[in-house]
Write an enzyme that holds these catalytic residues in place. Sequence first.
Site, PDB file in Angstrom:
ATOM      1  N   HIS A 223       0.817  -1.212   0.000  1.00 25.79           N
ATOM      2  CA  HIS A 223       0.000   0.000   0.000  1.00 25.79           C
ATOM      3  C   HIS A 223       0.854   1.267   0.000  1.00 25.79           C
ATOM      4  O   HIS A 223       2.048   1.241   0.327  1.00 25.79           O
ATOM      5  CB  HIS A 223      -0.914   0.009   1.229  1.00 25.79           C
ATOM      6  N   GLU A 299      -2.214  -7.198   7.645  1.00 28.80           N
ATOM      7  CA  GLU A 299      -0.876  -7.148   8.236  1.00 28.80           C
ATOM      8  C   GLU A 299      -0.858  -7.876   9.579  1.00 28.80           C
ATOM      9  O   GLU A 299      -1.904  -8.140  10.185  1.00 28.80           O
ATOM     10  CB  GLU A 299      -0.459  -5.673   8.410  1.00 28.80           C
TER      11      GLU A 299
END
Length: 419
Positions: A223, A299
Amino acid sequence: MTQPRQFVIEADGGSRGNPGPAGYGAVVIDPVTGETLAETAEYIGVATNNVAEYKGLIAGLKAAKALVPDASADGAVQVRVRMDSKLVVEQMSGRWKIKHPDMKPLAAEAARILPASAVTYEWIPREKNKHADRLANEAMDAGKRGKQWEPAASTAALDTPRSSVAAALPPVSGPPGDAAAGAAKARAALASRPAAASTSAPQVGWAAAPDLGTPATFVLLRHGETALTPEKRFSGSGGSDPELSAAGRHQAECIARSLAARGTVEEIVSSPLRRCRETAAVVAARLGLEVRIEEGLRETDFGAWEGLTFAEVRERYGPDLDAWLGSAKVAPTGGGESFAEVTRRVSATRDRLTTRYAGRTVLLVTHVTPIKTLIRLALGAPPEAMFRMELSAASVSAVAYYADGNASVRLLNDTSHLR
């Protein structure tokens, strides 16, 4: 009984910018002699690659139909369409859904030109589609000059000698595969109603190569930046779920342009965390694709370390940090996830996605730990390799997964699109 006229259609489309100035080209070929029976090309203004490819298909089908007065009758013609657009081939063959609103009417139009039983679709590598590609580029070049493509000015046929074309073409014979299913789905997409299930035999096509076939390719996009990224703070799935910063949004726009220019991504899957969803949304808007959320791509949960720098964790939780660095089985302070736990989660996600997207190129928008884990597993490297990889914000890596279970790392930490 009269034998059907047999044709091979090779079609292509291109866009210089995606969307940008676009054109298509199509050629109708005699499968026995390799003779060019018809050529067509057109500059279509600003459009995407996929729109141009579909318009090339439509033009090729119409050109073939024009060669046979009763082409709409059952058994009058048999056509094999060969294209290097996997999207068009898979959608028209009925194996992929037609999701994008710009594609639905084009697919439906293509399906109406000839009887579904008369057309089969085959994917070919780009280097085997040079004639149609050259026609499409001639059309775009003409559009750049403010003109339209003219057959008399074309040199596309000169790039593909007749003898080599004939040698490369497989015979047009046998069952029509699941082209009927593709036509049914195209018509149903236009009418927004479910397509009837097909009972015809699956098409062999490109997937039946004697080698391992086309792999599932995962383009791994970290990202864009958040406010925490430049400060190198732990930012996992147990923290504040920050949004992209202004820099991160710019990075997302850069990678979206780059991926659009490549034109290879067919699906987008994202971590559920906000920074990934925002990055994926920018890319999806440019590519005209939908985003699927996959929980397994989130994550690591860094527990009590969330929001802290490495130095701050060292100061507050020194022994815990040392233990974490020394063993993949140790979790961060406060109930976070160990790398061993993340590896199990990511491995299960990888297995699901490689099955779901066999033979396709998929953009996975995710985080540092999942990407490093996928790279490590593909290389067969030990857990400590996680600490020996650099992975920048908005960087791109890629891994190809083959049918026999082997994997090949194609790219790591590419940031050329940001420069």
